[in-house]
Design an enzyme around this catalytic site. Structure first.
Site, PDB file in Angstrom:
ATOM      1  N   GLU A 179      47.568 -26.713 -41.639  1.00 51.75           N
ATOM      2  CA  GLU A 179      47.405 -28.112 -42.399  1.00 51.75           C
ATOM      3  C   GLU A 179      47.955 -29.270 -41.707  1.00 51.75           C
ATOM      4  O   GLU A 179      47.107 -30.239 -41.878  1.00 51.75           O
ATOM      5  CB  GLU A 179      47.887 -28.003 -43.930  1.00 51.75           C
ATOM      6  N   SER A 180      49.133 -29.059 -41.189  1.00 49.36           N
ATOM      7  CA  SER A 180      49.490 -30.476 -40.435  1.00 49.36           C
ATOM      8  C   SER A 180      48.875 -30.580 -39.141  1.00 49.36           C
ATOM      9  O   SER A 180      48.645 -31.698 -38.703  1.00 49.36           O
ATOM     10  CB  SER A 180      51.076 -30.039 -40.202  1.00 49.36           C
ATOM     11  N   TYR A 220      57.839 -15.622 -38.269  1.00 45.09           N
ATOM     12  CA  TYR A 220      59.109 -15.159 -39.003  1.00 45.09           C
ATOM     13  C   TYR A 220      59.122 -16.183 -39.996  1.00 45.09           C
ATOM     14  O   TYR A 220      59.666 -17.215 -40.039  1.00 45.09           O
ATOM     15  CB  TYR A 220      60.200 -15.353 -37.937  1.00 45.09           C
ATOM     16  N   GLY A 234      39.924 -24.391 -34.506  1.00 45.62           N
ATOM     17  CA  GLY A 234      39.288 -24.509 -35.882  1.00 45.62           C
ATOM     18  C   GLY A 234      39.969 -25.670 -36.777  1.00 45.62           C
ATOM     19  O   GLY A 234      39.264 -26.444 -37.500  1.00 45.62           O
ATOM     20  N   ASP A 235      41.247 -26.122 -36.901  1.00 47.09           N
ATOM     21  CA  ASP A 235      41.937 -26.930 -37.555  1.00 47.09           C
ATOM     22  C   ASP A 235      41.176 -28.291 -36.893  1.00 47.09           C
ATOM     23  O   ASP A 235      40.784 -29.392 -37.652  1.00 47.09           O
ATOM     24  CB  ASP A 235      43.400 -27.018 -37.089  1.00 47.09           C
TER      25      ASP A 235
END
Length: 332
Positions: free
Chosen positions: A41-42, A110, A263-264
């Site tokens: 998202e970022s 993580y 993709g982003d």
């Protein structure tokens, strides 16, 4: 009178600090690691900002140096982070990425018990969407837990109620959950979006095997979105809205460095054109805008594969336009 919308796109999701061996190599034998910021998202918010769009990123971060690094990075790129929640009980997640010179990079997360994994629908505020035109979410945040899935679904509903349009990239990460869990959780969310942006493998997982791209897109349309933009990798992209469609060939590159983030970048390129319109998902509007949007999306996605970072190679609007048209611009 319609309220002035000063934020083009709101995104919600977890971002992490990314560590990669430097120089490039495998993790067990690396003595040095380069750090950067990564998160679907970022990545979209950052790419949109470079393309001249205003973006707001919302998340939960630990009250730690990693969280501060993420905030300073996004702020420095012009992204609005004023609604990020600081959690002093849980840490900011980190992840590692290594390339072995063939195929996609190996990624190790993580993020268990991270600050973002404690997102809940009680965190949602109407101010998240104040002055905004569009919400973009992915299927990664729902994979973090039941309450994060509920939060994303509720955020999509509230955004629609406040007059925003919504896009959804399923972005399925098989390291985060089982295929049946992903299918059960994500399918209802497709009905809440105006624009669905899956990869072809994700479509197959969600709706089952179909005869061809057209049937896959129709199956997605049947779930509710006004437009489906399928990413087909080396085959380009297939866009469908109503009974109309557009095929966009892949933008060719000679050598792929890193596919993570492509993709982003595709999503950012697509949204950056579609959201120039007042009513972006009206069929008449799409007839006018979809070709340019698809072309920019394909170029953005291809360009992202030329860089190791998740978003650092994102171009400015001038750069991507020059790339597409073949025009030269002054560099020195």
């Amino acid at each position: 009178m319609t309220a002035l919308r000063s934020i083009d796109v709101v995104t919600i999701g977890e971002s992490m600090v990314l560590f990669q061996p430097s120089p490039e190599g495998t993790i067990p034998y690396a003595s040095l690691f380069a750090s950067s910021v990564g998160g679907a998202e970022s990545n979209v918010a950052l790419a949109l900002s470079r393309l001249g769009k205003t973006s707001r990123w919302i998340s939960r971060l630990g009250d730690d140096p990693f969280g501060k690094m993420i905030l300073s990075t996004l702020t420095g790129e012009g992204v609005d982070v004023s609604h990020v929640i600081t959690d002093d009980q849980h840490p900011t997640a980190v992840f590692f990425k290594e390339s072995k010179g063939y195929g996609d990079p190996n990624v190790y997360y993580y993020r268990k018990n991270s600050a973002a994994s404690y997102f809940s629908k009680e965190d949602i505020s109407s101010s998240w969407f104040l002055g905004a035109k569009h919400l973009h979410v992915t299927g990664i945040t729902p994979a973090l837990g039941l309450q994060t899935a509920e939060m994303v679904s509720e955020a999509m509903k509230q955004a629609k109620e406040q007059g925003l349009t919504v896009s959804f990239d399923p972005n399925i990460r098989k390291k985060l959950w089982r295929e049946d869990e992903a299918r059960e959780t994500l399918l209802p969310m497709v009905a809440l979006c105006d624009l669905f942006i899956p990869g072809i493998d994700e479509v197959k997982l969600l709706v089952g095997e179909r005869a061809n791209d057209v049937d896959y897109a129709k199956a997605c349309q049947h779930l509710g979105p006004q437009m489906v933009a399928m990413k087909l990798g080396s085959e380009g992209a297939y866009m469908r809205f109503g009974n109309e469609f557009h095929r966009e060939p892949a933008y060719r590159v000679n050598h792929i460095v890193d596919t993570v983030g492509a993709g982003d970048a595709f999503c950012a390129g697509l949204l950056s054109v579609l959201l120039d319109e007042e009513d972006p998902f009206n069929i008449v509007t799409l007839r006018r805008s979809v070709s340019q949007a698809a072309k920019r999306a394909a170029a953005m996605g291809a360009l992202a594969t030329q860089f190791k970072g998740d978003w650092e190679g994102s171009p400015t609007l001038q750069e991507i336009n020059s790339l597409i048209t073949g025009d030269q611009y002054t560099t020195r």
